[in-house]
Design an enzyme around this catalytic site. Structure first.
Site, short mmCIF file in Angstrom:
data_model
loop_
_atom_site.label_atom_id
_atom_site.label_comp_id
_atom_site.label_asym_id
_atom_site.label_seq_id
_atom_site.Cartn_x
_atom_site.Cartn_y
_atom_site.Cartn_z
N SER A 27 0.85 -1.18 0.00
CA SER A 27 0.00 0.00 0.00
C SER A 27 0.89 1.24 0.00
O SER A 27 2.04 1.18 -0.45
CB SER A 27 -0.92 -0.04 1.22
OG SER A 27 -1.93 0.94 1.12
N ASN A 28 0.41 2.36 0.47
CA ASN A 28 1.19 3.61 0.51
C ASN A 28 0.69 4.45 1.68
O ASN A 28 -0.33 4.13 2.29
CB ASN A 28 1.06 4.34 -0.83
CG ASN A 28 -0.37 4.68 -1.15
OD1 ASN A 28 -0.99 5.50 -0.49
ND2 ASN A 28 -0.94 4.01 -2.15
N PRO A 29 1.41 5.54 2.01
CA PRO A 29 1.05 6.28 3.25
C PRO A 29 -0.16 7.22 3.15
O PRO A 29 -0.42 7.97 4.08
CB PRO A 29 2.31 7.12 3.53
CG PRO A 29 3.32 6.74 2.52
CD PRO A 29 2.62 6.09 1.39
N ALA A 94 -4.52 7.64 -3.87
CA ALA A 94 -3.18 7.13 -4.19
C ALA A 94 -3.36 5.67 -4.57
O ALA A 94 -3.26 4.77 -3.74
CB ALA A 94 -2.26 7.29 -2.99
#
Ligand code: CTP
Length: 216
Positions: A27-29, A94
């Site tokens: 995933s991403n932040p 995102a």
């Protein structure tokens, strides 16, 4: 001049998760703060808001129609289903660009794990959806760590957008998880405007007031 209450805005927010097995994902932040701030600002402007959100820990904006999703593919299908009815699409999400080629049905045991994960690309939601753009105003976000304006302009063109919000995510006080932001808003005609540094909510209010949707 459009009647504000008849404007339908589709906003995506947050990260997506792409699973390796039932307990592991990439995933991403992204926290979804910018997308949720935009949803609130659009609601305050009297717009109808469809909010497609990846996994986030934020309070649902009062009045938005929330569609929770997890993976990029789920987000794509939800946006695909809602796009034709919207006047404005704002993609702050995102979206993960890759997903593991194989998703194991059972937890991979440490002792047996191969230590390599092969990836395949996910659908580029914006690029795919703008192929059937009619009257919609489409706004993308560009998360960059260098050459902000140049990369953002490339994305504006390749994804057939009306506006792109370029975000330098390497800066302190901008981008992922921050309560504040500083962005460069670039229009398809090449004009641009610097917004912030200020609260994500203030930037959201300004962005919503600048996006004038074309009604059919
Ligand atoms: N986006 C999308 N579908 C994807 C990936 C991104 O619709 N599979 C959207 C994002 O929501 C954003 C815009 O495309 O509005 C740009 O996303 P960004 O991550 O900055 O760019 P990418 O297209 O992923 O390109 P790169 O990773 O090479 O910078």
């Amino acid at each position: 001049m459009s009647n504000a209450s008849s404007i339908r805005c589709l906003i995506t927010a947050g990260p997506t998760r792409e699973f390796i097995d039932p307990v592991r994902f990439i995933s991403n932040p992204s926290t979804g703060k910018m997308g949720f701030a935009l949803a609130e600002a659009a609601l305050e402007a009297g717009w109808t808001v469809d909010l497609v959100a990846g996994p986030v820990a934020l309070e649902e904006p009062n009045g938005a129609i929330l569609y929770p999703v997890v993976t990029a593919e789920e987000m794509f299908h939800q946006v695909d289903a809602l796009f034709d009815a919207c006047d404005v699409l704002i993609m702050t999400a995102a979206v993960s660009d890759f997903r593991p080629k194989t998703q194991h049905a059972q937890k991979e045991k440490k002792a047996d794990a191969t230590m390599t994960v092969e990836f395949e690309p996910t659908t580029d939601i914006l690029k795919t959806i703008t192929e059937r753009k009619v009257h919609q105003t489409v706004v993308g976000f560009a998360a960059e760590t260098k050459d902000l304006a140049a990369y953002a302009k490339e994305k504006l063109k390749s994804k057939n957008l009306d506006w792109i919000v370029a975000n330098d995510v390497s800066q302190a006080g901008a981008g992922f998880a921050s309560d504040t932001n500083e962005v460069l808003l670039i229009a398809a005609d090449g004009s641009f405007l610097q917004l912030g540094p200020s609260d994500k909510k203030d930037i959201a209010v300004e962005l919503i007031s600048l996006i004038v949707p074309e009604k059919p």
